[in-house]
Write a protein that holds these residues in place. Structure first.
Motif, PDB file in Angstrom:
ATOM      1  N   ASP A   1      87.568  36.853   8.772  1.00 19.81           N
ATOM      2  CA  ASP A   1      88.325  37.996   8.837  1.00 19.81           C
ATOM      3  C   ASP A   1      87.589  39.275   8.954  1.00 19.81           C
ATOM      4  O   ASP A   1      88.033  40.308   9.968  1.00 19.81           O
ATOM      5  N   THR A   2      86.376  39.426   8.466  1.00 16.22           N
ATOM      6  CA  THR A   2      85.415  40.811   8.720  1.00 16.22           C
ATOM      7  C   THR A   2      85.106  40.748   9.852  1.00 16.22           C
ATOM      8  O   THR A   2      85.226  41.971  10.737  1.00 16.22           O
TER       9      THR A   2
ATOM     10  N   GLU B   1      87.909  41.745  12.252  1.00 14.40           N
ATOM     11  CA  GLU B   1      88.435  43.158  12.524  1.00 14.40           C
ATOM     12  C   GLU B   1      87.267  44.062  12.939  1.00 14.40           C
ATOM     13  O   GLU B   1      87.505  44.964  13.626  1.00 14.40           O
TER      14      GLU B   1
ATOM     15  N   GLU C   1      88.111  43.601  16.589  1.00 16.60           N
ATOM     16  CA  GLU C   1      89.074  44.689  17.218  1.00 16.60           C
ATOM     17  C   GLU C   1      88.827  46.198  17.240  1.00 16.60           C
ATOM     18  O   GLU C   1      89.455  46.904  17.874  1.00 16.60           O
ATOM     19  N   ARG C   2      87.820  46.450  16.306  1.00 17.81           N
ATOM     20  CA  ARG C   2      87.442  47.926  16.042  1.00 17.81           C
ATOM     21  C   ARG C   2      86.505  48.353  17.399  1.00 17.81           C
ATOM     22  O   ARG C   2      86.512  49.456  17.666  1.00 17.81           O
TER      23      ARG C   2
END
Length: 228
Positions: A128-129, A132, A135-136
């Motif tokens: 998940d890290t 994220e 996506e950033r």
């Protein structure tokens, strides 16, 4: 003439999307693929005499009798253009799976991926890290954040990012070389020129001022010590 104006206008829009610094090959592939899809749509609409995407043709049709407007002929031209695009960009199609791995590795079907990437893809998609972070920062920048524990994915991303999707950067380098290598700069050596081109070809290069200052201070201290 109206049809040529319209189709040239569409081609110019696509051409502008392909230009500029920082454009990676997967983005260019998406732009070309979108244009090929548009060609298919335009051909279908043209055969139905729907000119909603051809403003000049629409204006011309309103001034002429619908019986003499050659919609079928223009549809055939669009079909030929689409076939030409498929032929010229066949190499892009062959690299489709590679581009998908770069543009969105979290959406890639693991079972259809190359065997040497499957285990690392599972680890990536379950992190998940990293998701994220992707996506950033976006696809192109995300490649730098793939951990060392995923060497095959790092190699795959590096190979794809190193592809030249257009001649834009090459043309820019030739222009820069011509600008720098003149008779008025006779002391400019090939080594200097190589350094200039290397810096200018970097898509994004930010100097580490703190590190440079520290090195300069170290050299100055070492020089003073040797004098003593």
């Amino acid at each position: 003439m109206a049809f040529l104006c319209d189709i040239t206008s569409h081609l110019n829009v696509m051409n502008l999307q392909l230009q500029g610094r920082g454009r990676v090959v997967s983005d260019m592939y998406s732009t070309v693929r979108a244009f090929k899809t548009k060609l298919s749509l335009w051909e279908t609409k043209m055969r139905k005499e729907n000119l909603s995407h051809f403003q000049s043709c629409q204006t011309m049709k309103e001034k002429l009798s619908t019986a003499v407007f050659p919609s079928a002929q223009f549809a055939d031209k669009l079909n030929i253009l689409a076939a030409d695009f498929r032929r010229r960009f066949a190499d892009f199609e062959a690299q489709k799976s590679r581009f998908e791995l770069l543009s969105n590795p979290f959406a890639v079907d693991v079972e259809s991926a190359p065997p040497n990437l499957q285990m690392e893809l599972i680890e990536l998609q379950c992190n998940d890290t990293l998701k994220e972070k992707y996506e950033r920062v976006g696809a192109a920048e995300f490649a730098r954040f793939i951990p060392d524990t995923m060497p095959q994915l790092r190699i795959q991303a590096a190979q794809t990012l190193s592809m030249f999707g257009s001649t834009y950067l090459c043309e820019q380098l030739f222009s820069l070389m011509k600008l720098n290598k003149t008779s008025h700069r006779s002391r400019l050596t090939d080594e200097h020129l190589h350094s200039i081109l290397r810096i200018s070809s970097a898509q994004s290069l930010t100097p580490n001022i703190d590190e440079l200052v520290q090195k300069m201070r170290h050299h100055q201290v070492s020089g003073s010590a040797s004098d003593k």
